[in-house]
Scaffold this active site. Structure first.
Site, PDB file in Angstrom:
ATOM      1  N   THR A 221       2.715 -24.770  14.457  1.00  0.00           N
ATOM      2  CA  THR A 221       3.834 -24.505  15.351  1.00  0.00           C
ATOM      3  C   THR A 221       3.383 -24.836  16.763  1.00  0.00           C
ATOM      4  O   THR A 221       2.207 -24.743  17.082  1.00  0.00           O
ATOM      5  CB  THR A 221       4.237 -23.019  15.263  1.00  0.00           C
ATOM      6  OG1 THR A 221       4.681 -22.733  13.944  1.00  0.00           O
ATOM      7  CG2 THR A 221       5.342 -22.676  16.242  1.00  0.00           C
ATOM      8  N   ARG A 249      14.502 -22.520   4.065  1.00  0.00           N
ATOM      9  CA  ARG A 249      13.654 -21.438   4.556  1.00  0.00           C
ATOM     10  C   ARG A 249      13.582 -21.490   6.074  1.00  0.00           C
ATOM     11  O   ARG A 249      13.422 -22.546   6.681  1.00  0.00           O
ATOM     12  CB  ARG A 249      12.253 -21.560   3.965  1.00  0.00           C
ATOM     13  CG  ARG A 249      11.256 -20.498   4.448  1.00  0.00           C
ATOM     14  CD  ARG A 249      10.403 -20.977   5.597  1.00  0.00           C
ATOM     15  NE  ARG A 249       9.366 -20.011   5.979  1.00  0.00           N
ATOM     16  CZ  ARG A 249       8.538 -20.153   7.007  1.00  0.00           C
ATOM     17  NH1 ARG A 249       8.602 -21.238   7.763  1.00  0.00           N
ATOM     18  NH2 ARG A 249       7.630 -19.236   7.282  1.00  0.00           N
ATOM     19  N   VAL A 250      13.699 -20.342   6.713  1.00  0.00           N
ATOM     20  CA  VAL A 250      13.589 -20.235   8.157  1.00  0.00           C
ATOM     21  C   VAL A 250      12.489 -19.239   8.480  1.00  0.00           C
ATOM     22  O   VAL A 250      12.465 -18.128   7.938  1.00  0.00           O
ATOM     23  CB  VAL A 250      14.914 -19.765   8.794  1.00  0.00           C
ATOM     24  CG1 VAL A 250      14.749 -19.580  10.301  1.00  0.00           C
ATOM     25  CG2 VAL A 250      16.033 -20.760   8.497  1.00  0.00           C
ATOM     26  N   GLY A 251      11.565 -19.638   9.333  1.00  0.00           N
ATOM     27  CA  GLY A 251      10.485 -18.755   9.731  1.00  0.00           C
ATOM     28  C   GLY A 251      10.796 -18.008  11.005  1.00  0.00           C
ATOM     29  O   GLY A 251      11.962 -17.825  11.389  1.00  0.00           O
ATOM     30  N   ASP A 252       9.742 -17.608  11.703  1.00  0.00           N
ATOM     31  CA  ASP A 252       9.918 -16.787  12.894  1.00  0.00           C
ATOM     32  C   ASP A 252      10.239 -17.576  14.149  1.00  0.00           C
ATOM     33  O   ASP A 252      10.782 -17.021  15.105  1.00  0.00           O
ATOM     34  CB  ASP A 252       8.647 -15.973  13.141  1.00  0.00           C
ATOM     35  CG  ASP A 252       7.456 -16.871  13.456  1.00  0.00           C
ATOM     36  OD1 ASP A 252       7.089 -17.690  12.583  1.00  0.00           O
ATOM     37  OD2 ASP A 252       6.887 -16.764  14.554  1.00  0.00           O
ATOM     38  N   THR A 272       2.542 -18.210  16.621  1.00  0.00           N
ATOM     39  CA  THR A 272       2.290 -19.164  15.546  1.00  0.00           C
ATOM     40  C   THR A 272       1.553 -18.431  14.437  1.00  0.00           C
ATOM     41  O   THR A 272       0.506 -17.835  14.671  1.00  0.00           O
ATOM     42  CB  THR A 272       1.462 -20.372  16.027  1.00  0.00           C
ATOM     43  OG1 THR A 272       1.052 -21.141  14.886  1.00  0.00           O
ATOM     44  CG2 THR A 272       0.220 -19.952  16.816  1.00  0.00           C
ATOM     45  N   THR A 274       2.069 -16.942   9.957  1.00  0.00           N
ATOM     46  CA  THR A 274       2.902 -16.830   8.768  1.00  0.00           C
ATOM     47  C   THR A 274       4.191 -16.134   9.168  1.00  0.00           C
ATOM     48  O   THR A 274       4.219 -14.934   9.417  1.00  0.00           O
ATOM     49  CB  THR A 274       2.182 -16.027   7.670  1.00  0.00           C
ATOM     50  OG1 THR A 274       0.906 -16.632   7.410  1.00  0.00           O
ATOM     51  CG2 THR A 274       2.999 -16.024   6.392  1.00  0.00           C
ATOM     52  N   GLY A 275       5.265 -16.905   9.228  1.00  0.00           N
ATOM     53  CA  GLY A 275       6.499 -16.438   9.827  1.00  0.00           C
ATOM     54  C   GLY A 275       7.079 -15.189   9.221  1.00  0.00           C
ATOM     55  O   GLY A 275       7.671 -14.354   9.927  1.00  0.00           O
TER      56      GLY A 275
END
Length: 357
Positions: A221, A249-252, A272, A274-275
């Site tokens: 990221t 999938r959407v992370g943080d 940055t 693991t979301g």
């Protein structure tokens, strides 16, 4: 005599309570900027001298792009956008051109931006065609009534406000494609067809491995936090997400309070990692809460969140942060994080590996 004293006292009260009619200028500040390009298992032996050189050069270009904006009196928001433009166009970083692929062989990119002076924010998730996801996020903030727009709707919105658009093949890089193929083979999953419109298999460039299937890769990221000469702060984050992720999938990174947050009352943060863990903990806002409500120094706050709260959930990654009063910090619980910082009048401080300052 008593009357005279009373009148004088009354005049004193009026003088104190009356509004000041002359202009009150904000004190000048030194600008400052902190950049990250992902955290994870980043080791000299794996990255190699060419990779090491390429990543440092990319960070240097990015931070100086933001510095050039600030040197001209530009806003923190402008500097955030300019910095991330550079990283989104650098194929070594997992953002924009060079983004990783979903298990279906597509690039789905996320970005967010936040203004600490106003708490205005914008984000996009799962975009596939806009040249600069961070510019799309800023457009959502400034040209729509929303905070986040996702998928085709986000791409369509970006096009409608005149942002540069690309064919999906623009974001393809051989290195990221081969990384996906290798990961899917290891997981005994089907290999998707090579994307349409991309060149035949060609030369790869040295990139940090982003295979997160066994927790052994890099959380690719990019992010930046900035303070401008007016003392305002801002944050932005842009990413291709997790390699081999499920479509959609959407992370943080696009979630305000998880991967990005900025408030002039506390600090600006970009993360940055693991979301899924960053979302559960609300990492970016948690750092700001510690600064604002527990009055912690910024470095203590980021260390508390990354090394205690995040690790308690078995999450990994890092953050960068900045305060309106000029505190700068980064913290990570992984072997490395691509990172750099610069204060007006100073020299760039840069690091990749854990044993660097």
């Amino acid at each position: 005599m008593r009357i005279a004293i009373s009148i004088c006292a009354l005049m004193g009260l009026v003088a104190v309570s009356a509004p000041r009619t002359f202009a009150q200028e904000q004190p000048a500040h030194h600008w400052a900027i902190v950049v990250h390009g992902g955290a994870g298992v980043i080791e000299k032996s794996a990255l190699g001298p060419d990779g090491d050189k390429a990543y440092r050069a990319g960070l240097d270009r990015a931070i100086h792009a933001g510095a050039a904006v600030l040197d001209k009196g530009g806003s923190a928001l402008d500097a955030v956008e300019a910095t991330l433009h550079v990283l989104e166009e650098d194929p070594h970083f997992n953002a924009g051109k060079g983004a990783v692929f979903t298990r279906e062989g597509k690039n789905e990119m996320d970005a967010s931006i936040m203004d600490g002076a106003t708490l205005m924010a914008g984000a996009v998730a799962g975009v596939q065609r806009v040249h600069s996801p961070i510019s799309a996020a800023r457009a959502v903030m400034e040209k729509s009534p929303h905070v986040m727009i996702a998928g085709h709707g986000a791409d369509d919105f970006a096009a409608s406000v005149g942002l540069k658009m690309e064919e999906p093949s623009y974001f393809f890089t051989e290195s990221r494609w081969q990384g996906l193929v290798k990961q899917l083979k290891k997981q005994n999953m089907p290999i998707p067809p090579r994307p349409a419109g991309v060149p035949p298999a060609g030369e790869e460039i040295p990139v940090a491995v982003v295979d997160e299937s066994e927790g052994s890769g890099v959380h690719g990221t990019t992010g930046v936090v900035v303070r401008d000469r007016k003392g305002n702060i801002a944050a932005g984050t842009s990413t291709g997400g997790m390699q081999g992720k499920m479509p959609g999938r959407v992370g943080d990174s696009p979630i305000i309070g998880a991967g990005t947050y900025a408030s002039n009352k506390s600090c600006a943060v970009s993360g940055t990692g693991t979301g899924e863990y960053y979302i559960r903990l609300g990492v970016a806002r948690e750092v700001c809460n510690l600064v604002q409500y527990r009055h912690m120094k910024l470095q203590d706050a980021v260390d508390e969140v990354i090394h205690k709260e995040l690790e308690a959930l078995h999450g990994d990654g890092g953050v960068i942060a900045i305060t309106p009063d000029g505190q700068l910090a980064w913290s990570f619980n992984t072997p490395g994080m691509f990172r750099a910082r610069l204060v007006e009048g100073g020299q760039v401080q840069m690091g990749i590996y854990r044993d660097e300052p």
